[in-house]
Design an enzyme around this catalytic site. Structure first.
Site, PDB file in Angstrom:
ATOM      1  N   HIS A 153       0.835  -1.205   0.000  1.00  0.00           N
ATOM      2  CA  HIS A 153       0.000   0.000   0.000  1.00  0.00           C
ATOM      3  C   HIS A 153       0.872   1.258   0.000  1.00  0.00           C
ATOM      4  O   HIS A 153       0.444   2.314   0.435  1.00  0.00           O
ATOM      5  CB  HIS A 153      -0.948   0.029   1.214  1.00  0.00           C
ATOM      6  CG  HIS A 153      -1.700  -1.240   1.408  1.00  0.00           C
ATOM      7  ND1 HIS A 153      -2.870  -1.530   0.745  1.00  0.00           N
ATOM      8  CD2 HIS A 153      -1.428  -2.328   2.185  1.00  0.00           C
ATOM      9  CE1 HIS A 153      -3.303  -2.731   1.102  1.00  0.00           C
ATOM     10  NE2 HIS A 153      -2.444  -3.234   1.974  1.00  0.00           N
ATOM     11  N   SER A 283      16.986  20.905 -13.706  1.00  0.00           N
ATOM     12  CA  SER A 283      15.899  21.884 -13.729  1.00  0.00           C
ATOM     13  C   SER A 283      16.435  23.228 -14.170  1.00  0.00           C
ATOM     14  O   SER A 283      17.541  23.624 -13.792  1.00  0.00           O
ATOM     15  CB  SER A 283      15.271  22.012 -12.333  1.00  0.00           C
ATOM     16  OG  SER A 283      14.409  23.137 -12.249  1.00  0.00           O
TER      17      SER A 283
END
Length: 476
Positions: A153, A283
């Protein structure tokens, strides 16, 4: 005035290799058409039709003399690509002009050429998949015993090892490889079936001799490198075959997506990351960034391939009796895009697997910060051995774990062990608990499973696949 550049698909300009582009190029398609017309003439001559060796030799001599401008101009006039190709070939072969495409319908060259392209494309995909699977297996075996935090999960769960986790990715690709091999083994050409699949035109050519018609179909298949052709068809081979042939490509895209998405998550934890080139920019705004750009690219391309795959089911469903033409434009786009997309995925994947970086210190720290929770059941059993009440201790552990979790959520140290040691219900000291916290105690058979699967199944299978000189082109 700026030059007006035509649009070129990024699948070609950025992602797919020149080798895969060549397989699905227009020039290769025309070459396959001419090869098939040579095979047809040879087979018809062998079965007694009035075709001379000089005509066949002339056809063979001009297979590679391809002028796409002539074909394009003729297609504008006649609005039929196969007839335009026949015209262009006939200009080069005046002696053989009259017997080109004799008795055949367009799908004789269209469908059989598609099958040859599918076969060639799948073989190149296979070569790159084998290479990636070998790299993945080697990486898994190298890290087979390195404990790491497991996740279910997407929450911390019972530990596993880096190698065992990567063996799961290897298993996904291994299933794809076996599916690809199966589909390759079942690939069949259309053969010579005629306008509606009845072979009526060939029956006329051979003056009602059914055996010669059947022999022609078989000979064409054999000359193409197959034992036989499809047993029954309309004008085209059933498009359901396309759905089968693209299934391993769809599977590879799904497997690559799963692996790359997991790697992006692991990269955010800084456990396993993409290696960065010296001058690589992450970036334009944030100079410190080390983005998992290869994994992201794989996910992007995989999503495109998975979305494209549904085309083939629609095409299979919309054939309308013996065939319609509304599959033509779709397949011209969908088939090459599937292969060029998968080629791009495997190019990036092979490069990425060469650059993987494992950070054992980070992996250990993340594991140790959660080990007290993982060890709670072992601690419970040890306390019961010392006379404690299992149900009472279980409830107390639940309360203490919640309290420790709240501290972790505030960015503080996990102090569950200290809480247990100071709680009189447990009768445990630090020396009693520490032996229970060895990561190796929590990984079960992870290392053995990794070794057994890869060394007994995957690597022997790959050993039968000697791949050399594979074209791995990638803009990363």
């Amino acid at each position: 005035m700026a030059e007006n550049y035509p649009f070129i698909s990024p699948l070609a300009s950025r992602y797919a290799s020149k080798a895969m582009q060549e397989i699905f190029s227009e020039r290769a398609r025309v070459r396959r058409f001419r090869h098939l017309w040579v095979l047809l003439a040879e087979a018809e001559k062998e079965l007694g039709l009035n075709i001379s060796q000089d005509q066949i030799d002339e056809l063979k001599a001009h297979v590679e003399d391809i002028d796409l401008d002539v074909i394009h101009q003729r297609e504008k006039e006649v609005r039929h690509d196969v007839m335009a190709n026949i015209y262009a070939y006939g200009l080069l072969c005046p002696k053989a002009k009259g017997i080109i495409h004799l008795g055949a319908t367009s799908c004789y060259v269209d469908d059989n050429a598609d099958i040859l392209a599918l076969q060639e494309g799948m073989r190149l995909v296979r070569a790159k998949l084998v290479l990636a699977l070998k790299k993945l297996s080697d990486f898994a075996l190298k890290h087979k015993s390195l404990p790491c935090l497991g996740y279910t999960h997407l929450q911390p769960a019972q530990p596993t090892t880096i190698g065992k986790r990567f063996s799961l990715y290897a298993n996904e690709f291994f299933l794809d490889l076996k599916n690809l091999d199966y589909q390759l083994s079942t690939l069949l050409p259309l053969g010579c079936k005629g306008a509606t699949g009845t072979q009526a035109s060939f029956l006329d050519l051979f003056q009602g001799d059914e055996k010669k018609v059947e022999s022609l179909d078989r000979i064409i298949a054999e000359k193409m490198g197959f034992e036989r052709s499809v047993p029954v068809s309309g004008q085209t081979y059933t498009r359901k075959m396309d759905t089968y042939f693209v299934s391993p490509l769809r599977g590879i895209a799904s497997s690559a997506y799963k692996f790359s998405l997991d790697l992006r998550i692991a990269s955010s934890f800084m456990e396993v990351q993409e290696g960065q080139l010296k001058d690589q920019v992450g970036s334009s705004a944030m100079p410190y960034k080390k983005n998992p750009m290869m994994a992201e690219r794989i996910c992007a391309l995989s999503r495109y391939v998975l979305a494209n795959a549904i085309n083939f089911d629609f095409t299979s469903a919309e054939q309308c009796f013996e065939r319609t033409l509304d599959d033509s434009a779709n397949r011209r786009l969908a088939i090459p895009d599937m292969f060029l997309g998968i080629d791009g995925i495997l190019n990036v994947l092979n490069t990425l697997l060469d650059r993987l970086v494992v950070n054992p210190v980070v992996i250990k720290a993340r594991l140790e910060s959660n080990l007290p929770f993982m060890a709670s059941e072992n601690i419970l059993m040890e306390a019961v051995k010392r006379g404690g009440d299992r149900q009472v201790l279980h409830e107390r552990l639940r309360v203490l774990s919640r309290q420790a979790s709240e501290k972790v959520a505030r960015g503080e140290k996990n102090d569950l062990l200290e809480r247990i040691i100071s709680d009189p219900l447990f009768h445990l000291k630090e020396a009693d608990i520490l032996p229970l916290l060895s990561p190796e105690k929590f990984i079960g058979l992870a290392q053995r499973q990794c070794e057994t699967f890869l060394e007994n199944e995957v690597l022997p299978y790959l050993a039968r696949s000697v791949e050399e000189g594979i074209d791995i082109e990638v803009n990363v």
